[in-house]
Design an enzyme around this catalytic site. Structure first.
Site, PDB file in Angstrom:
ATOM      1  N   SER A  50      81.563   7.399  29.610  1.00  0.00           N
ATOM      2  CA  SER A  50      81.182   8.014  28.333  1.00  0.00           C
ATOM      3  C   SER A  50      82.333   8.858  27.798  1.00  0.00           C
ATOM      4  O   SER A  50      82.310   9.268  26.640  1.00  0.00           O
ATOM      5  CB  SER A  50      79.922   8.873  28.495  1.00  0.00           C
ATOM      6  OG  SER A  50      80.068   9.788  29.558  1.00  0.00           O
ATOM      7  N   ASP A  88      83.106   6.721  37.348  1.00  0.00           N
ATOM      8  CA  ASP A  88      82.656   5.445  36.792  1.00  0.00           C
ATOM      9  C   ASP A  88      83.765   4.412  36.890  1.00  0.00           C
ATOM     10  O   ASP A  88      84.921   4.718  36.595  1.00  0.00           O
ATOM     11  CB  ASP A  88      82.349   5.633  35.296  1.00  0.00           C
ATOM     12  CG  ASP A  88      80.903   5.382  34.960  1.00  0.00           C
ATOM     13  OD1 ASP A  88      80.190   4.740  35.763  1.00  0.00           O
ATOM     14  OD2 ASP A  88      80.472   5.840  33.883  1.00  0.00           O
ATOM     15  N   LYS A 117      80.584   4.575  40.529  1.00  0.00           N
ATOM     16  CA  LYS A 117      79.376   4.001  39.917  1.00  0.00           C
ATOM     17  C   LYS A 117      79.759   2.716  39.203  1.00  0.00           C
ATOM     18  O   LYS A 117      80.784   2.684  38.517  1.00  0.00           O
ATOM     19  CB  LYS A 117      78.756   5.000  38.932  1.00  0.00           C
ATOM     20  CG  LYS A 117      77.537   4.434  38.196  1.00  0.00           C
ATOM     21  CD  LYS A 117      76.753   5.505  37.470  1.00  0.00           C
ATOM     22  CE  LYS A 117      77.299   5.916  36.140  1.00  0.00           C
ATOM     23  NZ  LYS A 117      77.480   4.824  35.149  1.00  0.00           N
ATOM     24  N   GLU A 119      78.086  -0.678  36.840  1.00  0.00           N
ATOM     25  CA  GLU A 119      76.943  -1.134  36.053  1.00  0.00           C
ATOM     26  C   GLU A 119      76.590  -2.573  36.433  1.00  0.00           C
ATOM     27  O   GLU A 119      77.474  -3.409  36.625  1.00  0.00           O
ATOM     28  CB  GLU A 119      77.273  -1.069  34.558  1.00  0.00           C
ATOM     29  CG  GLU A 119      77.493   0.349  34.066  1.00  0.00           C
ATOM     30  CD  GLU A 119      77.683   0.448  32.557  1.00  0.00           C
ATOM     31  OE1 GLU A 119      77.527  -0.566  31.836  1.00  0.00           O
ATOM     32  OE2 GLU A 119      77.991   1.565  32.099  1.00  0.00           O
ATOM     33  N   GLU A 186      68.758   3.765  33.241  1.00  0.00           N
ATOM     34  CA  GLU A 186      68.989   4.274  31.881  1.00  0.00           C
ATOM     35  C   GLU A 186      68.094   3.594  30.860  1.00  0.00           C
ATOM     36  O   GLU A 186      68.003   2.358  30.818  1.00  0.00           O
ATOM     37  CB  GLU A 186      70.472   4.073  31.498  1.00  0.00           C
ATOM     38  CG  GLU A 186      70.770   4.568  30.077  1.00  0.00           C
ATOM     39  CD  GLU A 186      72.240   4.777  29.753  1.00  0.00           C
ATOM     40  OE1 GLU A 186      73.089   4.683  30.671  1.00  0.00           O
ATOM     41  OE2 GLU A 186      72.536   5.050  28.571  1.00  0.00           O
TER      42      GLU A 186
HETATM   43  O1  KIV Z   1      79.159   7.235  31.441  1.00  0.00           O
HETATM   44  C1  KIV Z   1      78.170   7.975  31.561  1.00  0.00           C
HETATM   45  O2  KIV Z   1      78.167   9.128  31.113  1.00  0.00           O
HETATM   46  C2  KIV Z   1      76.998   7.443  32.238  1.00  0.00           C
HETATM   47  C3  KIV Z   1      75.766   8.284  32.256  1.00  0.00           C
HETATM   48  C4  KIV Z   1      75.135   8.265  30.930  1.00  0.00           C
HETATM   49  C5  KIV Z   1      74.824   7.880  33.324  1.00  0.00           C
HETATM   50  O3  KIV Z   1      77.040   6.368  32.746  1.00  0.00           O
END
Ligand code: KIV
Length: 275
Positions: A50, A88, A117, A119, A186
């Protein structure tokens, strides 16, 4: 914070689920904010992709690069004393092959992340398996997966009918079986999130997924009120946007009126020059 603070570690999250202790996660992108959120007792700091939107002003997360996430991960990891730092993995840095995912995630761990993390559900289960087998903890992320915005046709709520909810459950089970230590859910209906949460042994962390998840995550800039608009499920705990605008316009006024620096500071400077 003192060095005696007990750091949150990956196995702590399973224990928290067992004890029904809610897990708290917020996004962080820089050292100053990470330090404040860490001092507030936030359990996990997510260096989310994000950052493409929040920090770089992009419309989607698709253009976020591994180098950008690495840069911000280093800053957050330096400041996080207690919180577990999750980084991420950006779009197309893990989908090509488990080898690609290993190479790229290794960089994030070298930068200070304690977990990554990714997806996706069943399609990334093999990647999750290989990373966890190599000792690299992985958090899953299903439901609305912003990296797939084009395929999803926009940032839409997911799992809205029975079949889609069953598919989501299969994805969650596949991630758990592959070794994910937690899963972000989400933008899915509350009752679907509740069903997944009670079926899984690993914790779920919800965003726009209702109150029944084992934890909650928000984009920190949303909940701090730094944007004019935020998703409907976001509770704003502060209005920092307004505070910053006010402070900046007071500063501008002071400068334009010749009141900055204040006369007392000017006198001190003059005294130094004369003496
Ligand atoms: O990138 C991010 O901020 C996210 C969250 C919204 C879980 O993946």
């Amino acid at each position: 914070m003192s060095s005696t603070v007990k750091k949150v570690r990956v196995p702590d999250l399973a224990r928290m689920k067992e004890r029904s202790e809610r897990i708290v996660m917020l996004t962080a992108y820089d050292a100053t904010m990470a330090r404040i959120l860490d001092q507030a007792g936030i359990d996990l700091l997510l260096v989310g992709d994000s950052l493409g939107h929040v920090i770089l002003g992009m419309d989607t997360t698709v253009s976020v690069t591994l180098n950008a996430v690495r840069h911000h991960t280093r800053a957050v990891a330096k400041a996080a004393n207690r919180a577990l730092v999750v980084a991420d993995m950006p779009f197309m840095t893990y989908e090509v092959s488990p080898e690609q995912a290993m190479r790229n995630s290794a960089r994030l761990f070298q930068d200070g992340a304690a977990a990554v993390k990714i997806e996706g559900g069943r399609t990334v289960a093999e990647v999750v398996r290989r990373l966890t087998a190599a000792g690299l903890p992985v958090m899953g992320h299903i439901g609305l997966t912003p990296q797939h915005v084009h395929q999803l046709g926009g940032m839409r709520r997911q799992a809205r009918d029975r079949e889609a909810a069953e598919q989501l459950m299969c994805d969650a089970l596949a991630l758990e079986e592959a070794g994910a230590f937690a899963i972000v859910l989400e933008s899915i209906p509350d009752e679907v999130a509740e069903a997944v949460t009670s079926r899984l042994a690993i914790p779920t962390i919800g965003i726009g997924a209702g109150p029944h998840c084992d934890g909650q995550v928000l984009v920190s800039y949303d909940m701090l009120g730094l944007f004019e608009s935020a998703p409907p499920f976001v509770k704003r705990y502060a209005r920092l946007g307004e505070l910053i605008r006010d402070a900046a316009s007071q500063f501008a006024g002071d400068v334009r009126r010749g009141e900055c620096p204040r006369p007392s500071e000017r006198r001190r400077c003059t005294a130094l020059v004369v003496s």
